[in-house]
Enzyme design. Structure first.
Site, PDB file in Angstrom:
ATOM      1  N   VAL A  32       0.841  -1.199   0.000  1.00  0.00           N
ATOM      2  CA  VAL A  32       0.000   0.000   0.000  1.00  0.00           C
ATOM      3  C   VAL A  32       0.879   1.254   0.000  1.00  0.00           C
ATOM      4  O   VAL A  32       0.560   2.254  -0.654  1.00  0.00           O
ATOM      5  CB  VAL A  32      -0.956   0.013   1.222  1.00  0.00           C
ATOM      6  N   CYS A  33       2.011   1.195   0.680  1.00  0.00           N
ATOM      7  CA  CYS A  33       2.881   2.362   0.838  1.00  0.00           C
ATOM      8  C   CYS A  33       3.284   3.016  -0.484  1.00  0.00           C
ATOM      9  O   CYS A  33       3.157   4.238  -0.622  1.00  0.00           O
ATOM     10  CB  CYS A  33       4.117   1.994   1.652  1.00  0.00           C
ATOM     11  N   PRO A  34       3.735   2.254  -1.494  1.00  0.00           N
ATOM     12  CA  PRO A  34       4.117   2.938  -2.730  1.00  0.00           C
ATOM     13  C   PRO A  34       2.939   3.597  -3.438  1.00  0.00           C
ATOM     14  O   PRO A  34       3.117   4.626  -4.094  1.00  0.00           O
ATOM     15  CB  PRO A  34       4.751   1.840  -3.590  1.00  0.00           C
ATOM     16  N   GLU A  73       0.469   5.124  -1.936  1.00  0.00           N
ATOM     17  CA  GLU A  73       0.255   6.387  -1.233  1.00  0.00           C
ATOM     18  C   GLU A  73       1.326   7.411  -1.576  1.00  0.00           C
ATOM     19  O   GLU A  73       1.027   8.570  -1.851  1.00  0.00           O
ATOM     20  CB  GLU A  73       0.278   6.160   0.281  1.00  0.00           C
ATOM     21  N   LEU A  74       2.588   6.987  -1.538  1.00  0.00           N
ATOM     22  CA  LEU A  74       3.672   7.921  -1.821  1.00  0.00           C
ATOM     23  C   LEU A  74       3.634   8.398  -3.269  1.00  0.00           C
ATOM     24  O   LEU A  74       3.932   9.556  -3.551  1.00  0.00           O
ATOM     25  CB  LEU A  74       5.019   7.298  -1.459  1.00  0.00           C
TER      26      LEU A  74
END
Length: 187
Positions: free
Chosen positions: A46-48, A50-51
């Site tokens: 999920v992190c990439p 969002e970033l």
């Protein structure tokens, strides 16, 4: 205790930004609005997304005089490696803070102690270094940069228009409210 209307606690960190390692501390936030976006870890799922979403909207944040800082408990070296290998993260031009000791993550009360990772925490900090927005949620729920932009605009509006407040779903240019006895029970 809520972090709302509290000053950012002192910290020192090394970050990755635009191909360089840079030093960041609480004084780096003075004089402009700042967004801190905590996420669990580099090289995840999920992190990439969002970033990358933040990167796609970074120019809009900059136009509002807002600097974006992503923060995880990875090192600044890991941030560089991720930036060099991920198509999504290659878009990131904002500051990626490494917090391997967890000091910043603990200062913002988003550390998952048993994992050494951060929860998904979003914080808006005013030019005086005071936290004006705090949103923390489960790591399985991704965030939306456009919703964050709306909240930034609302916070900036309220800061520059004392006595006015922004109602639910408020968007820039829409009507605000001036709390008074006349409004009680009429909304």
């Amino acid at each position: 205790m809520s972090l709302i209307n509290t000053a950012v606690k002192p910290f020192k960190a090394t970050a990755f930004k635009n191909g360089k390692f840079v030093d960041v501390d609480e004084t780096s936030l003075q004089g402009q609005w700042s967004v801190f976006v905590f996420y669990p870890a580099d090289f995840t799922f999920v992190c990439p997304t969002e970033l990358e979403d933040l990167a796609d909207h970074y120019a809009e944040f900059k136009a509002l005089d807002v600097e974006v800082y992503s923060v995880s408990t990875d090192t600044h070296f890991a941030h560089k490696a991720w930036h060099d290998t991920s198509e999504a993260i290659k878009k990131v031009e904002y500051t990626m803070i490494g917090d391997p000791t967890g000091v910043i993550t603990r200062n913002f009360d988003v550390m998952i102690e048993e994992e050494g990772l951060a929860l998904r925490g979003t914080f808006l900090i005013n030019p005086e270094g005071v936290i004006k927005l705090c949103e923390i949620h489960d790591n399985g729920i991704g965030r939306d940069a456009t919703e964050l932009l709306r909240k930034v605009k609302a916070a900036q509006y309220v800061a520059s228009h004392p006595g006015e407040v922004c109602p639910a779903k408020w968007k820039e240019g829409e009507k605000t409210l001036t709390p008074s006895l006349d409004l009680v029970g009429k909304i």
